[in-house]
Design an enzyme around this catalytic site. Structure first.
Site, PDB file in Angstrom:
ATOM      1  N   ASP A 133     -99.240   8.317  68.571  1.00  0.00           N
ATOM      2  CA  ASP A 133     -98.416   9.339  69.225  1.00  0.00           C
ATOM      3  C   ASP A 133     -96.925   8.968  69.147  1.00  0.00           C
ATOM      4  O   ASP A 133     -96.518   7.926  69.672  1.00  0.00           O
ATOM      5  CB  ASP A 133     -98.887   9.448  70.687  1.00  0.00           C
ATOM      6  CG  ASP A 133     -98.318  10.659  71.396  1.00  0.00           C
ATOM      7  OD1 ASP A 133     -97.447  11.337  70.826  1.00  0.00           O
ATOM      8  OD2 ASP A 133     -98.745  10.921  72.535  1.00  0.00           O
ATOM      9  N   ASP A 174     -98.381  19.841  73.440  1.00  0.00           N
ATOM     10  CA  ASP A 174     -99.593  19.672  74.244  1.00  0.00           C
ATOM     11  C   ASP A 174    -100.124  21.012  74.741  1.00  0.00           C
ATOM     12  O   ASP A 174     -99.395  21.768  75.387  1.00  0.00           O
ATOM     13  CB  ASP A 174     -99.282  18.787  75.454  1.00  0.00           C
ATOM     14  CG  ASP A 174     -98.964  17.367  75.049  1.00  0.00           C
ATOM     15  OD1 ASP A 174     -98.724  17.121  73.850  1.00  0.00           O
ATOM     16  OD2 ASP A 174     -98.963  16.491  75.930  1.00  0.00           O
TER      17      ASP A 174
END
Ligand code: GAL
Length: 509
Positions: free
Chosen positions: A252, A315
């Protein structure tokens, strides 16, 4: 006794009604009592690396498993259906006939182990802790998730990865002794925080069930939640992960922007190229998920730098809905990237958020039952399946109710996702009112999703000519697992508000 596994589980799950939330109508008939093998028909593994695969199979247990043509380096446990050993050294296809038998019947099917450089020949499936436990994740919660993946029957449909997300490392400067402390050992090795006393033992526990273990880190100095990242320790951390028994890495971007060598394409690719190269040299298969929210059109190069999937958007849990819930917006963006997905490299629109899920905007709040309507949940799972998206559930495993399990575990819907051809559905039609996604499957059939985006029920149609199909088609409703009939030119039916009709078409006669 019928469907004992499903119902026994639903009984100890908390009733959804206790929160005021309602479970929706279950469209799918329970799986038969006789064995049915699910999951992928092709499976990529690298030569000589550790091999682990639990045969996903529904039906009443005990089931007795056997296999013809199994490479001698792999052994099958006849009671659990777990294949364990080492992938063959010989590159190429190793077709195995998997067999399952119980007192109600027997079944078999071909499972092709493809030894080469490509992993994730079909989209990875599993569970990820993020949207439920956030910075509260512990070793115990991970073990419980693995237990539930088996007890609920999810693993019998193909779910296999049990993945930790952020917050397992030390958080530098955190006054909480469970989270703070020295981030690395004197030799530079990464230290888990105190909630993870023994990562190798955790991996071993998950592997003992035939499941796989995933982990998370960032190429930056810190992860998104401020925990220790891999920056400057990439190779050392990857080797540590391999030693622990990690099978999947989510990488990430987070704080990498602060140390990135620039803002050109090469700079966006650099951390992933580095980690992709490191993983390719390891003596363990680790599937690499690039998480950088779609920057620099990652779908065009994710595969080339060693990724097996790449998040295409921000997200999902943070996505604001408008008239439609956030998953439609994320899904639509992801749907348009259909040309970039294929075996070994998948567009990732983030996790399946249904059942009891936490609030990504207020991570301290306890999980709540989803506010998505049942039709919206069917649409969500249909879209992800048609888009050949990685299927990761990220809700609360300990409170899975019968409806949520029904949405997650329909073998015919999952078959669309796991199809060996590995094509992502193409948007055939897209407007304010409707979306039609169509995906060709290996056997020459098509899966078609008719999504009603409007605010009222609507009759929706698929004309076979839109798919360049000639002649009559046999049409099957995949959610209800019911044949609808043979139609000469078009199939049409009413679709509820925000709902879906997911059908599969085979040439008739
Ligand atoms: C985000 C990522 C999420 C989750 C979170 C953890 O950047 O997109 O999926 O991993 O970080 O902090």
């Amino acid at each position: 006794m019928r469907f004992a596994r499903f119902f026994a589980f639903a009984l100890f799950a908390a009733p959804a009604a206790s929160s005021g939330a309602a479970e929706g109508p279950i469209l799918t008939p329970p799986p038969p009592l006789s064995p049915k093998i699910n999951g992928p028909r092709v499976y990529g593994a690298r030569p000589g690396r550790p091999f682990l695969y639990r045969i996903p199979c529904t039906g009443e247990r005990p089931i007795r498993f056997s296999a013809d043509g199994l490479p001698p380096s792999i052994a099958l446990d006849p009671e659990t259906g777990i294949l364990r050993g080492t992938a063959p050294e010989r590159r190429g296809e190793h077709p195995v006939t998997l067999k399952a038998r119980n007192r109600h019947g027997a079944t078999q099917r071909i499972f092709k182990i493809v030894v080469g450089d490509t992993l994730a020949l079909t989209p990875p499936m599993g569970w990820n802790h993020w949207y439920t436990h956030y910075n509260r994740i512990t070793d115990q919660l991970m073990r419980e998730a693995a237990d539930v993946m088996i007890a609920s029957g999810m693993a019998d449909f193909g779910y296999q990865y049990v993945n930790i997300d952020d917050c397992w490392m030390v958080k530098p400067g955190d006054p909480n002794p469970e989270l703070g402390g020295p981030p690395r050992e004197p030799d530079g090795a990464i230290r888990p925080n105190r909630r993870f006393p023994d990562m190798a033992a955790l991996a071993e526990y998950i592997h003992s069930k035939g499941l796989k273990f995933g982990i998370y880190t960032s190429p930056g100095p810190l992860t998104c939640a401020g925990f220790t990242g891999a920056y400057g320790h990439e190779e050392q951390d990857a080797k540590t992960f391999a030693r622990w028994g990690v099978d999947f890495l989510k990488y990430d971007w987070c704080s990498y922007g602060k140390v990135a060598p620039g803002k050109d394409l090469a700079a966006y690719q650099a951390p992933y190229r580095l980690m992709g190269g490191i993983l390719a040299r390891l003596d363990r298969d680790i599937v690499l998920n690039l998480c950088q929210y779609g920057m620099a059109e990652v779908w065009k190069w994710g595969r080339e730098v060693g990724g097996h999937s790449w998040r295409t958007t921000g997200d999902l849990g943070l996505e604001k809905g408008d008239r439609l819930p956030g998953f439609y917006r994320i899904g639509l963006r992801n749907a348009r990237l259909w040309e970039h997905a294929g075996p070994g490299g998948w567009n990732d629109p983030d996790y399946i958020l249904i059942g009891w899920v936490g609030n990504a905007h207020r991570i301290d709040d306890p999980p709540q039952y989803t506010t998505l309507t049942p039709d919206e949940q069917y649409s969500y799972m249909s879209m992800w399946s048609l888009m050949a998206a990685p299927l990761f559930y990220s809700g609360l495993m300990s409170k899975l109710d019968a409806f949520t399990l029904n949405v997650l575990c329909n073998a015919e819907v999952i078959e669309v996702n796991q199809d060996s051809l590995g094509r992502q559905a193409r948007p055939l039609r897209e407007s304010e009112e409707e979306l039609v996604l169509a995906k060709p499957l290996e056997d020459g059939s098509w899966a078609v999703g008719l999504f009603n985006l409007s605010e009222q029920e609507r009759t929706m149609a698929i004309e076979f000519a839109e798919l360049k199909l000639k002649g009559r088609q046999r049409v099957r409703d995949l959610w209800r697992q019911r044949d609808l009939g043979v139609f000469p030119r078009v199939y049409q039916a009413p679709v509820p508000r925000h709902g879906v009709l997911l059908v599969r078409l085979w040439p008739a006669g």
